[in-house]
Structure formats: structure tokens, C-alpha cells
Design an enzyme around this catalytic site. Structure first.
Site, PDB file in Angstrom:
ATOM      1  N   GLU A  63       0.846  -1.202   0.000  1.00  0.00           N
ATOM      2  CA  GLU A  63       0.000   0.000   0.000  1.00  0.00           C
ATOM      3  C   GLU A  63       0.875   1.243   0.000  1.00  0.00           C
ATOM      4  OE1 GLU A  63      -2.773  -0.142   3.213  1.00  0.00           O
ATOM      5  OE2 GLU A  63      -4.139  -1.463   2.126  1.00  0.00           O
ATOM      6  N   ASP A 207     -10.342   8.232 -22.444  1.00  0.00           N
ATOM      7  CA  ASP A 207     -10.340   6.818 -22.050  1.00  0.00           C
ATOM      8  C   ASP A 207      -9.826   6.044 -23.257  1.00  0.00           C
ATOM      9  OD1 ASP A 207     -10.767   4.208 -21.427  1.00  0.00           O
ATOM     10  OD2 ASP A 207     -12.827   4.475 -20.708  1.00  0.00           O
ATOM     11  N   ARG A 242      -3.640  -8.136 -17.418  1.00  0.00           N
ATOM     12  CA  ARG A 242      -4.912  -7.482 -17.081  1.00  0.00           C
ATOM     13  C   ARG A 242      -4.611  -6.371 -16.101  1.00  0.00           C
ATOM     14  NH1 ARG A 242      -8.859  -9.823 -19.516  1.00  0.00           N
ATOM     15  NH2 ARG A 242     -10.262  -8.218 -18.791  1.00  0.00           N
TER      16      ARG A 242
HETATM   17  C1  LIG Z   1     -12.349  -2.208 -21.736  1.00  0.00           C
HETATM   18  C2  LIG Z   1     -12.708  -0.796 -21.413  1.00  0.00           C
HETATM   19  C3  LIG Z   1     -12.784  -0.360 -20.091  1.00  0.00           C
HETATM   20  C4  LIG Z   1     -12.793  -1.280 -18.902  1.00  0.00           C
HETATM   21  O1  LIG Z   1     -11.754  -2.071 -18.690  1.00  0.00           O
HETATM   22  P1  LIG Z   1     -11.840  -3.271 -17.611  1.00  0.00           P
HETATM   23  O2  LIG Z   1     -10.414  -3.619 -17.418  1.00  0.00           O
HETATM   24  O3  LIG Z   1     -12.668  -4.325 -18.233  1.00  0.00           O
HETATM   25  O4  LIG Z   1     -12.453  -2.721 -16.380  1.00  0.00           O
HETATM   26  C5  LIG Z   1     -13.007   0.998 -19.867  1.00  0.00           C
HETATM   27  N1  LIG Z   1     -13.164   1.854 -20.878  1.00  0.00           N
HETATM   28  C6  LIG Z   1     -13.133   1.460 -22.166  1.00  0.00           C
HETATM   29  C7  LIG Z   1     -13.322   2.470 -23.239  1.00  0.00           C
HETATM   30  C8  LIG Z   1     -12.918   0.128 -22.473  1.00  0.00           C
HETATM   31  O5  LIG Z   1     -12.909  -0.258 -23.749  1.00  0.00           O
END
Ligand SMILES: *Cc1c(COP(=O)(O)O)cnc(C)c1O
Length: 421
Positions: A63, A207, A242
Site C-alpha cells: 500500500e 479513455d 490485465r
Molecule cells: C475495456 C474498457 C474499459 C474497462 O476495462 P476493464 O479492465 O474491463 O475494467 C473501460 N473503458 C473502455 C473504453 C474500455 O474499452
């Protein structure tokens, strides 16, 4: 130093300890090797990344941040996290990197926490037009805790409607504007989004979960110079473990770090962070840049070949690793197409197309991606072959015919083996 193997035939220790799980791991390996993996968000990581993920770093609590931990014994994991941070900053030319988010969704929660308070207005891409759950879905925290206003694509060209985006920004005065999506095949004009953010005083959040690997491979323009903050997953085209990651301007570094820990996570997953460091090193190699370019070329070939089969690529094709295919001409909906392809050993997903007349559970489209097959070494000829498999699978409900196609699929994947010694 030897690394515990956890794939392939060399895991007698697991077979002895837990034959049930060992059998599942082997079957899943076999499934990944033999079926066609066209899910646009999936890829095959290197065995080096898998080794880091399956390592004893998983045991360590850490942490805090390097040099500022709440637990002892962090000397070694500190080195791993510093390497991951430095590699991320250098690869993307970013001022700040936080490598601790457990996933893309976790990274996004931290972005909201760093820049907004519950009830604030955020502008993001509409889900039916390709946005993600964390961009304001009513069943997600984002839609429950924030006033998310959605922009979409134009009906005529199926590209982001920047005029609508600007009008909505001026009208709603959002704290933050999000660009990025899960099913948008085209490039995003980050310069234009920056202008709109500046005009209304909004934080520019990108994102980049889907396309960050193409940015890492220098195959498409980067959002990093424009955005205040860029969040992403490390397991899609980027081909890492991941996990999630956040890049930002240094002005926002403290807010981001506090939002991730202690804001919304406890201890980081150090084995995943080591895997992120390994993947980032791989991404900086010329071979990865060639890979990223081939991913796009392959996806364009796949989309064009599906169009030759009579289907329609949304927005006229793709500039990325994914294509959205309107399959209404086949008179089969997305749900049934997904099932038939599955029986033929072709793993893809049904997907709503913009202005889809069908419900999200049925849809009029499929989404295909080229990240995994390109990692296997497939090229344009294989993309054309895949398009014909898809067209034949969608066209039949006869399970014997689908089983025959599956044989052909397996003959193709056998020529491009993964995870072999
Ligand atoms: C895949 C994805 C996520 C989420 O990712 P996880 O690791 O599944 O939580 C968030 N935003 C976008 C645009 C994605 O394609």
C-alpha cells in the site's frame, strides 16, 4: 532463476495439486489456440508477461507508492513499480504515470474521483454509439453518481458529431469531457476536443482503453499531448497483463495518485505491475511498432472482405484494430450471428450499431478485432479467409455445416500456433 511454468504441458505440479483446475487451464489454452479470437478487446500476452503475472510478487502487500509504503519489505517491488512508471512516461511522453489501477474500470473511477464530486456534470460518448459502461450507464456508478450527458455520432457518416459535442459542452458546462469508446472504429480528433474543453473550462479526459496499444506502437496519433488525463487498460491491443493505468500532466499527479490510493484501492497487485513493466518494454521495440501497423492493415482488410461478402462496415471501414459490421443485409441479427460464429469456432461479439433498430440484447451488428490474430502472425490473406468463414457461418443454421467450418478454422489456426515451446 527459473520461472514456474503455468501453461503448456509442463505443469505436472498443478495437475497433482488440483487436477480440476489444471484441466480447465489446459482446455482454455486449447480453446485460445484452436478457435479464432476476434474479440476486439483481447490479445495474447507474451510468456514473459505471463511469467511476471504468475510470480511471487503476488504475495507482497505494498500500500502506498515507491519510497512511501505502509508496509516493510517493499524494496524489490518498489524497483518494479519505478520501472513500470518510468517506462510508461518514456513510451508515451507523459509527465506522470500511475500504474496501480486494477483494471480499466478502476482507472476510470479514480479519474472521476480526482476531478469531480458526485452530482457533477460529465460529457461522454453515448453507450449505444460505442461508449463504455463507465461513461454514464445507468447501471454503473458513473450513471448513478454523476450527471452524465451523452454525445454521439452523426447519422450520415457515423463519425463523432463534434458540433453536437461543442453545443452540449456550452449548454451543460461539464466539469470533464471524456473521449474514447469501446466500439468506435475511427480516430478521434483530440485537438478539436481540446479546443472544446478550453472553451468551456472542462478537464479533458481520454479513455484510451481500446486504442492505447496503437498509440504505443506509434501507428495512430497520441492523445497524451492534448489531454489532462488519459486512462486505459493494459490488456487489449497493448498486449500486457490485465490491469489499468493513468497518465496525466504533472499538475494533476497528486490528485490522481490520491484518488487511486487511498481513494479507491488498497494494495496494488504487484505481479500485475511487474507484468505492465514487461509489456511496456516490449511496446518500445521496433517489432511492436510493426505489429501495431499490421493490426490496422489487417483490420482494414477484414472489414473490406466482409463488405465484399455483402455486409456493411460502420463509418465506411476502420482506422484502428476494430471494425463494427452492420449485418442487416444477411437477415440475421447480431445475437444469432454471434451464436452461429461461436459454433464455427469464431469468437466475436454481437454489437449495437449506431441508431440500431434492435435492442442491445439482440443488435444488428458484430464487432471484430485483429489484435489477437495479428499477434499470431496472420496477415491479409488470412483476414480474407476469416471473412469468408464469418459469412458462411452467419448464413447457416445447420450445425453440421457449422462444425465443418470449425474444422477449417482449426486448420487455419494450426498454422499460427501460440504458446508452444
Ligand atoms: C475495456 C474498457 C474499459 C474497462 O476495462 P476493464 O479492465 O474491463 O475494467 C473501460 N473503458 C473502455 C473504453 C474500455 O474499452
Amino acid at each position: 532463476m527459473s520461472v514456474t511454468p503455468f501453461y503448456g504441458p509442463d505443469f505436472d505440479f498443478l495437475t497433482e495439486q488440483d487436477p480440476d483446475i489444471a484441466e480447465i487451464l489446459l482446455s482454455e489454452l486449447h480453446r485460445q489456440q484452436s478457435d479464432l479470437q476476434l474479440i476486439a478487446s483481447e490479445n495474447f500476452t507474451s510468456t514473459a508477461v505471463l511469467a511476471a503475472m504468475g510470480s511471487t510478487l503476488s504475495n507482497k502487500y505494498a500500500e502506498g507508492y515507491p519510497g512511501k509504503r505502509y508496509y516493510g519489505g517493499c524494496e524489490e517491488v518498489d524497483k518494479a513499480e519505478i520501472l513500470a512508471i518510468e517506462r510508461a512516461k518514456s513510451l508515451f511522453g507523459a509527465e506522470h504515470a500511475n500504474v496501480q489501477p486494477h483494471s480499466g474500470a478502476s482507472a476510470n473511477i479514480a479519474v472521476y474521483a480526482a476531478f469531480t464530486k458526485p452530482g457533477d456534470t460529465v460529457l461522454a460518448m453515448s453507450l449505444p454509439h460505442g461508449g463504455h459502461l463507465t461513461h454514464g450507464s445507468k447501471v454503473n456508478f458513473s450513471g448513478k453518481w454523476f450527471n452524465v450527458v451523452s454525445y454521439g455520432v452523426r447519422a450520415d457518416n457515423e463519425l463523432i458529431d463534434y458540433d453536437e459535442l461543442r453545443d452540449l459542452a456550452i449548454k451543460n458546462k461539464p466539469k470533464m469531457i471524456c473521449s474514447g469508446a469501446t466500439a468506435y472504429p475511427s480516430l478521434i480528433d483530440f485537438e478539436k476536443v481540446r479546443e472544446i474543453c478550453d472553451e468551456v473550462g472542462a478537464i479533458m479526459w481520454v479513455d484510451a482503453a481500446h486504442f492505447i496499444g496503437l498509440v504505443a506502437g506509434k501507428a495512430i496519433p497520441s492523445p497524451v499531448p492534448f489531454a489532462d488525463v488519459v486512462s486505459f487498460t493494459t490488456h487489449k491491443v497493448l498486449r500486457g497483463p490485465r490491469g489499468g493505468m493513468i497518465l496525466s500532466k504533472s499538475d494533476h499527479a497528486a490528485a490522481i495518485d490520491k484518488a487511486v490510493f487511498p481513494g479507491m484501492q488498497g494494495g496494488p497487485i504487484m505481479s500485475a505491475i511487474a507484468g505492465k513493466a514487461v509489456a511496456l518494454k516490449e511496446c518500445a521495440q521496433p517489432a511492436y511498432q510493426r505489429y501495431a501497423e499490421s493490426v490496422i492493415v489487417n483490420c482494414q482488410e477484414l472489414a473490406a472482405a466482409l463488405e465484399k461478402e455483402g455486409m456493411r462496415a460502420v463509418s465506411g471501414g476502420t482506422q484502428t484494430h476494430l471494425a463494427l459490421i452492420d449485418i442487416r443485409s444477411t437477415n440475421v441479427n447480431g445475437k444469432v450471428a454471434d451464436q452461429r460464429c461461436g459454433l464455427a469456432g469464431i469468437v466475436l461479439n454481437k454489437n449495437a450499431i449506431p441508431f440500431d433498430p434492435e435492442s442491445p440484447a439482440v443488435t444488428s451488428g458484430i464487432r471484430v478485432g485483429s489484435a489477437a490474430t495479428t499477434t499470431q502472425g496472420m496477415g491479409k490473406a488470412e483476414m480474407r479467409e476469416i471473412a469468408s468463414f464469418i459469412a458462411r457461418a452467419i448464413a447457416t443454421e445447420d450445425e453440421a455445416v457449422l462444425a465443418n467450418i470449425r474444422q477449417e478454422v482449426h486448420a487455419l489456426t494450426a498454422r499460427f500456433p501460440i504458446y508452444t515451446k
